[in-house]
Scaffold this active site. Sequence first.
Site, short mmCIF file in Angstrom:
data_model
loop_
_atom_site.label_atom_id
_atom_site.label_comp_id
_atom_site.label_asym_id
_atom_site.label_seq_id
_atom_site.Cartn_x
_atom_site.Cartn_y
_atom_site.Cartn_z
N CYS A 117 0.67 -1.23 0.15
CA CYS A 117 0.18 -0.05 0.07
C CYS A 117 1.05 1.30 -0.02
CB CYS A 117 -1.03 -0.13 1.13
SG CYS A 117 -2.25 -1.45 1.11
N HIS A 257 -3.21 7.23 2.78
CA HIS A 257 -3.54 5.85 2.17
C HIS A 257 -4.67 5.66 3.00
CE1 HIS A 257 -3.93 1.86 1.27
NE2 HIS A 257 -3.66 1.29 2.32
N ASN A 287 -9.91 -0.11 0.36
CA ASN A 287 -8.79 0.06 0.66
C ASN A 287 -8.19 -0.57 -0.87
OD1 ASN A 287 -5.88 -0.42 0.75
ND2 ASN A 287 -6.07 -1.20 2.93
#
Length: 333
Positions: A117, A257, A287
């Site tokens: 990520c 993020h 996500n």
Amino acid sequence: MNKIHAVITGIGGYVPEYKLTNEEISTMVDTSDEWILKRIGIKERRILKPEEGKGITYLALKAIEDLKSRHDFDPLEIDAVLFATATPDYPFPNSASLIAHKVGITNAFGFDMEAACSGFIYALEVAQGFIVSGKHKKVMIIAGDVLSVFIDYSDRNTSPIFGDGCGCALVEATMEDIGLVDSIMRCDGSIPESLHVYGGGSVNPTTYETINNKLHYVWQDGKVVFRHAVSNMADTCQKLISKNNLSKDEIDWVVPHQANLRIIDAVTNHLKISRERVMINIEKYGNTGAASIPLCLCEWESKLHKGDKMIFTAFGAGFTWGATYLKWGYDSH
């Protein structure tokens, strides 16, 4: 003395059309729309339905189409293609080369990089190094994942979290005092068991046994990930802010993020940054891994102004994490 800076000059993004709602998730596992929204902050996520020949490069090409519609560019001027992804189409050839071919980028080199990520901010770090060296003038960054391929939709802990998507950015050389200013990047491989996909690599190549044991699905210890994500993102942001003598009021935007809403809120609360200056779209997309920061930039582009002071921050498996301070490169059209 004039100094070369690396600046983002365009962005693009794409998410698949199919929306996997919380209501649909609740038919697969023991959960509810209310619980997911309260605990994670997600209402729906986009999923690339399994179709022959469609993987992350399909999403990447769509994202580049979006970039081109916003900011036209000449593919022949691109010097390098950096693709941050944990879900390449194949072990090899690399996805960057496939994308470059289809876009008509023929005067460049390209490679995939994997920082989970944190992939987008890691790729920015690499692109900046290429550009300030004076050797390269224009770099294309692509960051995206098809994380649905790693999801066990009978697992209540992970099935509501992840979605698919891809973003991209052009990073160019400039002599203006603008663009990427400073960054802090870190990694810690001491507790990989906290967030992992153990199947499919050289240690556990795909076999009937790895499939039966569900080694190809993501597994995480949510409490450990939460604790490390919040502390490390907040710490690197705070150090970056202090190092560059910034006051909190000077920061126009924080782009975190989109891990989950509780993590985002905890980090920004530590930093004492108001919600109005934090980009959050996790409710719509979940996500999306490396794609989450560029997808936010796409959505907020019309509100950005040249010179806006911004902090990007991310945390991912590895663990990998970091923060980037930059001055936005252009006014939206």
